[in-house]
Design an enzyme around this catalytic site. Structure first.
Site, PDB file in Angstrom:
ATOM      1  N   ASP A 189      18.996  24.775 -65.802  1.00 50.86           N
ATOM      2  CA  ASP A 189      19.906  25.476 -64.880  1.00 50.86           C
ATOM      3  C   ASP A 189      20.212  26.864 -65.441  1.00 50.86           C
ATOM      4  OD1 ASP A 189      22.153  26.325 -63.259  1.00 50.86           O
ATOM      5  OD2 ASP A 189      22.383  24.216 -62.673  1.00 50.86           O
ATOM      6  N   SER A 226      23.718  26.833 -57.504  1.00 51.67           N
ATOM      7  CA  SER A 226      22.763  25.762 -57.830  1.00 51.67           C
ATOM      8  C   SER A 226      22.573  24.753 -56.703  1.00 51.67           C
ATOM      9  CB  SER A 226      23.217  25.021 -59.082  1.00 51.67           C
ATOM     10  OG  SER A 226      23.204  25.886 -60.186  1.00 51.67           O
ATOM     11  N   ASP A 267      27.071  16.687 -60.176  1.00 44.67           N
ATOM     12  CA  ASP A 267      27.002  18.145 -60.074  1.00 44.67           C
ATOM     13  C   ASP A 267      25.803  18.536 -59.186  1.00 44.67           C
ATOM     14  OD1 ASP A 267      27.791  20.759 -60.506  1.00 44.67           O
ATOM     15  OD2 ASP A 267      27.170  20.845 -62.598  1.00 44.67           O
ATOM     16  N   THR A 279      22.859  20.122 -59.197  1.00 42.38           N
ATOM     17  CA  THR A 279      21.414  19.950 -59.417  1.00 42.38           C
ATOM     18  C   THR A 279      20.976  18.485 -59.303  1.00 42.38           C
ATOM     19  OG1 THR A 279      21.565  21.880 -60.858  1.00 42.38           O
ATOM     20  CG2 THR A 279      19.509  20.623 -60.927  1.00 42.38           C
ATOM     21  N   ARG A 282      29.359  21.131 -52.381  1.00 44.82           N
ATOM     22  CA  ARG A 282      29.046  20.495 -53.654  1.00 44.82           C
ATOM     23  C   ARG A 282      30.278  19.929 -54.343  1.00 44.82           C
ATOM     24  NH1 ARG A 282      27.040  25.117 -57.770  1.00 44.82           N
ATOM     25  NH2 ARG A 282      27.698  23.553 -59.278  1.00 44.82           N
ATOM     26  N   GLN A 319      13.511  13.550 -62.263  1.00 44.80           N
ATOM     27  CA  GLN A 319      14.076  14.907 -62.399  1.00 44.80           C
ATOM     28  C   GLN A 319      14.988  14.934 -63.626  1.00 44.80           C
ATOM     29  OE1 GLN A 319      15.533  17.239 -58.932  1.00 44.80           O
ATOM     30  NE2 GLN A 319      17.466  17.440 -60.039  1.00 44.80           N
ATOM     31  N   GLU A 361      17.512  17.562 -65.887  1.00 42.42           N
ATOM     32  CA  GLU A 361      18.172  18.871 -65.880  1.00 42.42           C
ATOM     33  C   GLU A 361      18.848  19.192 -67.218  1.00 42.42           C
ATOM     34  OE1 GLU A 361      21.929  19.375 -63.977  1.00 42.42           O
ATOM     35  OE2 GLU A 361      21.636  21.526 -63.676  1.00 42.42           O
ATOM     36  N   ASP A 368      23.190  27.148 -68.051  1.00 42.99           N
ATOM     37  CA  ASP A 368      23.983  27.889 -67.052  1.00 42.99           C
ATOM     38  C   ASP A 368      25.466  27.934 -67.404  1.00 42.99           C
ATOM     39  OD1 ASP A 368      24.472  28.712 -64.002  1.00 42.99           O
ATOM     40  OD2 ASP A 368      25.838  27.078 -64.486  1.00 42.99           O
ATOM     41  N   LYS A 369      26.021  26.791 -67.729  1.00 41.10           N
ATOM     42  CA  LYS A 369      27.483  26.746 -67.909  1.00 41.10           C
ATOM     43  C   LYS A 369      27.920  27.594 -69.105  1.00 41.10           C
ATOM     44  CE  LYS A 369      27.633  22.229 -65.680  1.00 41.10           C
ATOM     45  NZ  LYS A 369      27.929  22.768 -64.340  1.00 41.10           N
ATOM     46  N   HIS A 415      27.631  31.340 -68.220  1.00 41.95           N
ATOM     47  CA  HIS A 415      28.839  31.767 -67.491  1.00 41.95           C
ATOM     48  C   HIS A 415      29.953  32.136 -68.474  1.00 41.95           C
ATOM     49  CE1 HIS A 415      27.948  31.022 -63.278  1.00 41.95           C
ATOM     50  NE2 HIS A 415      27.497  29.814 -63.548  1.00 41.95           N
ATOM     51  N   ASP A 423      16.654  27.066 -61.794  1.00 39.71           N
ATOM     52  CA  ASP A 423      17.091  27.115 -60.392  1.00 39.71           C
ATOM     53  C   ASP A 423      17.429  28.537 -59.956  1.00 39.71           C
ATOM     54  OD1 ASP A 423      19.358  27.113 -61.978  1.00 39.71           O
ATOM     55  OD2 ASP A 423      20.466  25.678 -60.757  1.00 39.71           O
ATOM     56  N   HIS A 424      17.900  29.348 -60.886  1.00 38.14           N
ATOM     57  CA  HIS A 424      18.207  30.748 -60.581  1.00 38.14           C
ATOM     58  C   HIS A 424      18.307  31.480 -61.910  1.00 38.14           C
ATOM     59  CE1 HIS A 424      22.207  29.757 -61.990  1.00 38.14           C
ATOM     60  NE2 HIS A 424      22.226  28.750 -61.134  1.00 38.14           N
ATOM     61  N   HIS A 428      25.639  34.455 -61.821  1.00 42.92           N
ATOM     62  CA  HIS A 428      24.195  34.323 -61.671  1.00 42.92           C
ATOM     63  C   HIS A 428      23.589  35.681 -61.323  1.00 42.92           C
ATOM     64  CE1 HIS A 428      25.013  29.923 -60.212  1.00 42.92           C
ATOM     65  NE2 HIS A 428      25.330  30.100 -61.477  1.00 42.92           N
TER      66      HIS A 428
HETATM   67 MG   LIG Z   1      23.007  22.284 -62.499  1.00 42.14          MG
HETATM   68 ZN   LIG Z   2      26.094  28.623 -62.627  1.00 46.69          ZN
END
Ligand SMILES: [Mg+2]
Ligand SMILES: [Zn+2]
Length: 460
Positions: free
Chosen positions: A57, A110, A169, A171, A182, A332, A334, A339-340, A343, A381-382, A425
């Site tokens: 992520d 996400s 979450d 994803t 979400r 899958q 993740e 990501d977290k 941030h 994902d981004h 992001h």
């Molecule tokens: Mg995620």
């Molecule tokens: Zn994020």
């Protein structure tokens, strides 16, 4: 030469020959042969028996490169750099509106990005495997948003879902639920924020209820508190509901290690009330003179032993899914907190999670080497905030300096938010890497929705 050994030799040829991959520093000055023939032999049009999708992520090229330099060095190689086919995908999603045409939104969250590879379709921010609408609080249509997991189950495949975040979450929820927002993770959240979609109102229910109803075989992550919320009919908690449906509920690494088959029911492992703990202790970037320093290394060993690591969960999921299984599996995985921590401008948290994710990729590649009918895809994902800047740079925002395994300083800037927890992001294309049957489908510049068609198997 055995099949496996031949494949390894082919890979070695490619890796030496490909610019940017392992050995590239040496290869650039040597007269290494081209890789056309080796690549040609790796193109395999068959439909894969098994699919393993690993998603970092927020893991754009900057995050991958930072973890490589810090943990492996400039001349080192990440596992994810060993996959022979690479491409990149755009991640834009839709802006809410009256439709039927929706303006693009270039920097997604996400939820729509997970929706893109899980259903082959785009949607608006915060939305999971459900169509767009005029605003987030107005549900769209679920029609046509059939997910990878639903298709795999219909084909009789086993399905696994592994994450380091809350299991509900965005994803892990994208292929295992259909919901307008979400945040509607548990039934209480849903009664508050998505009332029309609650089970009490005749809807599909919260994300965690839908995750049970999807009857996935292996479910591993955090977020146990969501499962302690009360059902709409007041008959108990979501965990009670899971147990009534035959799920074996686990909450620590030791119990997970002891599970050896799915004969006694699907596994639901929830190893933290919230997100799982990161591998490295935090080091938060700061304004000038920045955090860390040219001699500073991150502190490992932050994750308590009762929480399993991402590579351990990945290895267990694969072994449970593949045992006595002729019809194949879809898994899958993740790495959520890349990501977290990005941030949070937490340079060490982010690097530790990226390296742990890469070890999970290593687990998948080892399995693929012995089971070549398996397609392994690694992607994000981004894109995200962190940037490698000059070691003497004085960027306007937050930054930190660390010492890499090369013994050289590396400086990382976080420049999308004015306060450290407020980084956002970004909208650049992200990498996708693949090996196995149909892996060559990821080649070139594509859109994220295209991955769906490779994940469910194309013709030829
Ligand atoms: Mg995620
Ligand atoms: Zn994020």
């Amino acid at each position: 030469m055995s099949g496996t050994r031949r494949r390894v030799a082919l890979l070695a040829t490619i890796v030496v020959g490909a610019a940017g991959a392992a050995g590239a520093v040496a290869a650039a000055t040597s007269d290494a042969p081209g890789n056309s023939r080796a690549i040609k032999k790796l193109i395999d049009p068959k439909k894969p028996k098994n699919v393993i999708l690993l998603v970092g992520d927020g893991m754009g090229d900057a995050e991958v490169t930072l973890a490589k330099y810090y943990g492996k060095g400039a001349r080192g190689t990440l596992n994810m750099e060993k996959l022979p086919f690479t491409g990149s995908v755009t991640t834009w999603n839709l802006t809410p509106g009256p439709g039927p045409e929706y303006l693009p939104n270039y920097v997604p969250d996400s939820a729509p990005t997970g929706t893109a590879w899980s259903t082959g379709k785009k949607t608006i921010d915060a939305r999971l495997s459900q169509g767009p609408s005029e605003e987030e609080a107005v549900p769209g249509s679920n029609e046509g948003y059939t997910t990878t997991f639903e298709i795999a189950k219909r084909r009789g495949m086993r399905v696994g879902n592994v994450t380091t975040s809350e299991y509900s979450d965005a994803t892990p929820a994208a292929p295992s639920s259909h919901i307008s927002q979400r945040r509607c993770q548990g039934p209480e959240d849903t009664r508050t924020s998505c009332p029309a979609e609650s089970k009490g109102a005749g809807g599909l229910g919260s994300i965690v209820e839908q995750q049970i109803d999807h009857e996935l075989d292996v479910n591993l992550g955090g977020g146990k508190a969501r499962w302690e919320q009360t059902l709409d009919d007041g008959s108990g908690t979501v965990l009670d509901y899971a147990e009534s449906k035959g799920f074996r509920v686990l909450d620590n690494a030791e119990d997970l290690a002891a599970v050896s088959s799915l004969r006694r029911g699907p596994i639901l492992g929830l190893f933290n009330a919230g997100n799982l703990t990161t591998e490295y202790a935090p080091l938060i970037a700061a304004p000038t003179p920045g955090a860390g320093g040219p001699d500073v290394r991150c502190t490992d060993g932050n994750r308590p032993a009762n929480e399993p690591s991402l590579p351990a969960m990945t290895a267990k999921a694969i072994s449970l899914l593949e045992r006595n299984n002729r019809k194949g599996f879809f898994l899958q995985v993740e790495g959520a907190s890349i990501d977290k921590r990005d941030h949070a401008s937490d340079v060490c948290g982010q690097i530790g999670e990226t390296l742990a994710f890469d070890r999970a990729v290593g687990v998948a590649l080892e399995y693929q080497e012995d089971n070549p009918e398996t397609l392994v895809i690694v992607t994000a994902d981004h894109a995200h905030t962190s940037q490698i800047v000059g070691a003497e740079a004085d960027p306007p925002g937050f930054y930190a300096t660390l010492q890499t395994v090369d013994g050289a300083p590396i400086r990382v800037s976080y420049g999308t938010g004015k306060t450290p927890p407020g980084q956002g992001h970004t909208g650049a294309r992200i990498p996708v890497m693949a090996i196995g049957p149909q892996a060559s489908n990821v080649l070139g510049a594509r859109d994220q929705t295209d991955l769906f068609h490779t994940l469910i198997g194309r013709r030829g």
